[in-house]
Write a protein that holds these residues in place. Structure first.
Motif, short mmCIF file in Angstrom:
data_model
loop_
_atom_site.label_atom_id
_atom_site.label_comp_id
_atom_site.label_asym_id
_atom_site.label_seq_id
_atom_site.Cartn_x
_atom_site.Cartn_y
_atom_site.Cartn_z
N VAL A 259 -7.22 14.04 7.44
CA VAL A 259 -6.49 15.06 6.70
C VAL A 259 -5.07 14.59 6.39
CG1 VAL A 259 -5.63 17.43 6.77
CG2 VAL A 259 -7.90 16.89 7.67
N GLY A 260 -4.44 13.89 7.31
CA GLY A 260 -3.08 13.40 7.06
C GLY A 260 -3.03 12.44 5.90
N LEU A 261 -3.96 11.49 5.86
CA LEU A 261 -4.00 10.52 4.76
C LEU A 261 -4.36 11.22 3.45
CD1 LEU A 261 -3.70 7.53 4.09
CD2 LEU A 261 -6.13 7.22 4.64
N ALA A 262 -5.27 12.19 3.50
CA ALA A 262 -5.64 12.93 2.30
C ALA A 262 -4.45 13.75 1.79
CB ALA A 262 -6.82 13.85 2.59
N SER A 263 -3.67 14.32 2.69
CA SER A 263 -2.49 15.08 2.29
C SER A 263 -1.47 14.18 1.61
CB SER A 263 -1.87 15.76 3.51
OG SER A 263 -2.79 16.66 4.10
N ALA A 264 -1.31 12.97 2.13
CA ALA A 264 -0.39 12.02 1.50
C ALA A 264 -0.86 11.66 0.10
CB ALA A 264 -0.27 10.77 2.37
N ALA A 265 -2.19 11.46 -0.07
CA ALA A 265 -2.72 11.16 -1.40
C ALA A 265 -2.50 12.31 -2.36
CB ALA A 265 -4.22 10.84 -1.29
N ALA A 266 -2.72 13.55 -1.90
CA ALA A 266 -2.50 14.71 -2.75
C ALA A 266 -1.03 14.86 -3.13
CB ALA A 266 -3.00 15.97 -2.05
N LEU A 267 -0.14 14.57 -2.19
CA LEU A 267 1.29 14.68 -2.47
C LEU A 267 1.74 13.60 -3.45
CD1 LEU A 267 3.76 16.34 -1.78
CD2 LEU A 267 4.24 14.77 0.10
N VAL A 268 1.19 12.40 -3.33
CA VAL A 268 1.51 11.34 -4.29
C VAL A 268 1.05 11.74 -5.69
CG1 VAL A 268 0.91 8.98 -4.97
CG2 VAL A 268 1.54 9.46 -2.62
N LEU A 269 -0.14 12.34 -5.78
CA LEU A 269 -0.63 12.82 -7.07
C LEU A 269 0.31 13.86 -7.66
CD1 LEU A 269 -2.75 13.14 -9.30
CD2 LEU A 269 -3.98 14.71 -7.78
N LEU A 270 0.75 14.80 -6.85
CA LEU A 270 1.67 15.83 -7.32
C LEU A 270 2.98 15.22 -7.81
CD1 LEU A 270 2.57 18.78 -7.64
CD2 LEU A 270 3.24 18.74 -5.22
N LEU A 271 3.52 14.29 -7.05
CA LEU A 271 4.77 13.64 -7.45
C LEU A 271 4.61 12.84 -8.73
CD1 LEU A 271 6.11 12.48 -3.96
CD2 LEU A 271 6.87 14.43 -5.32
N LEU A 272 3.46 12.19 -8.91
CA LEU A 272 3.21 11.44 -10.14
C LEU A 272 3.18 12.37 -11.34
CD1 LEU A 272 0.50 8.78 -9.18
CD2 LEU A 272 2.84 8.35 -9.98
N VAL A 273 2.51 13.50 -11.20
CA VAL A 273 2.46 14.46 -12.31
C VAL A 273 3.85 14.97 -12.65
CG1 VAL A 273 1.59 16.72 -13.03
CG2 VAL A 273 0.08 15.13 -11.84
N LEU A 274 4.63 15.31 -11.63
CA LEU A 274 5.99 15.77 -11.86
C LEU A 274 6.85 14.68 -12.50
CD1 LEU A 274 6.65 17.79 -8.58
CD2 LEU A 274 6.10 18.68 -10.84
N LEU A 275 6.68 13.43 -12.06
CA LEU A 275 7.46 12.33 -12.61
C LEU A 275 7.12 12.11 -14.08
CD1 LEU A 275 9.38 9.92 -12.29
CD2 LEU A 275 7.42 8.56 -11.52
N VAL A 276 5.83 12.08 -14.38
CA VAL A 276 5.42 11.88 -15.77
C VAL A 276 5.93 13.02 -16.65
CG1 VAL A 276 3.42 11.80 -17.31
CG2 VAL A 276 3.41 10.48 -15.19
#
Length: 292
Positions: A259-276
């Motif tokens: 779950v910790g690694l999956a949460s990091a992946a989800a957060l990276v996705l969110l940050l990428l969307v916000l950055l784009v």
């Protein structure tokens, strides 16, 4: 107005907003905060104890080849998004003018977006079968042989991205068509009087007039390309190198209990969307219809 009535007038809107704000905080901001906290831990989702690992989960995402591969998979869908925007803008421009059967073509373009994603996945499973519909069409064009459209790592992501284009072009088309039709007819008439052809009208009238809608559509397409899930999950389950961000996060959390690694992946996705989104807004800020 008395002080009591003034305070009642000020507090009344907050009474109406209290319940929606409570739901927003409970089901959006609190889970988002938990997501950030989980991303710094090693947790299986069941154990009451969570081991703090700092940035180790993020380091794994960017250093392990099997996890980092999803970044390259997103490039296929980003390329498909560019094709989708181009096609939808082209069809919206053509069908905004007086052409024969335009209402029929509008329905044809928008219909795929109305179809359930699961149904689309199963339909295209038969379409991409070796020796299936696509191979039969290619044989009519002189291309013989059976192709592993969903089994070949070199073809699977192109095939899935093509399905996404087919499905979501209708949504972009409707957004563009509505924006184009909102441009006053007097501007078209003035442009025709000045001798502007269709290309000049598109370049100097339509494009400036739909800039806010174009900006919104690009944001939706890019964010959708980064978070694509439904079609690849149904058609391949992420096999043969077709795993996307969301599929990877789901597998990490519910298949491998990370779950910790999956949460990091989800957060990276969110940050990428916000950055784009931020970069796109900086490059092409929304503006109204510019002067001709």
């Amino acid at each position: 107005m008395s002080d009591q009535r003034r305070w009642v007038a000020r507090l009344t809107p907050w009474f109406f907003l209290a319940v929606p704000l409570a739901f927003l905080v409970t089901f959006t901001y609190v889970p988002a905060a938990n997501l950030v906290a989980y991303s710094f831990t090693k947790w299986d989702g069941f154990s009451p104890a969570k081991q703090f690992v700092g940035l180790d989960n993020y380091a794994q995402l960017f250093t392990r080849p099997d996890l980092f591969r999803v970044f390259f998979v997103c490039l296929y869908y980003l390329a498909a998004a560019a094709v989708q925007v181009g096609l939808s803008l082209y069809f919206a421009t053509v069908l905004s003018f007086n052409v024969r059967f335009r209402n029929f073509f509008k329905g044809v373009l928008f219909f795929p977006y109305l179809v359930n994603g699961v149904a689309i996945g199963f339909i295209f499973l038969y379409f991409f079968q070796p020796g299936g519909t696509l191979d039969s069409v290619l044989r009519l064009a002189g291309v013989h042989g059976q192709h592993l459209w969903l089994g070949d790592p070199d073809l699977v992501n192109w095939s899935l991205a093509g399905v996404s284009v087919w499905r979501y072009t209708g949504l972009s088309f409707v957004l563009f068509l509505g924006a184009i039709q909102s441009i006053p007819a007097e501007l078209y008439e003035a442009a025709e009087i000045d001798g502007a052809n269709r290309w000049h009208q598109f370049r100097h009238l339509i494009l400036p007039g739909i800039r806010p809608t174009l900006s919104l559509t690009v944001i939706l397409c890019v964010s959708g390309s980064l978070s694509v899930f439904e079609i690849p999950f149904i058609m391949t389950g992420g096999a043969n190198g077709s795993t996307t961000f969301v599929i990877q996060a789901l597998k990490l959390a519910f298949q491998f209990n990370k779950v910790g690694l999956a949460s990091a992946a989800a957060l990276v996705l969110l940050l990428l969307v916000l950055l784009v989104t931020w970069v796109q807004r900086r490059i092409a800020p929304d503006e109204g219809v510019t002067a001709l």
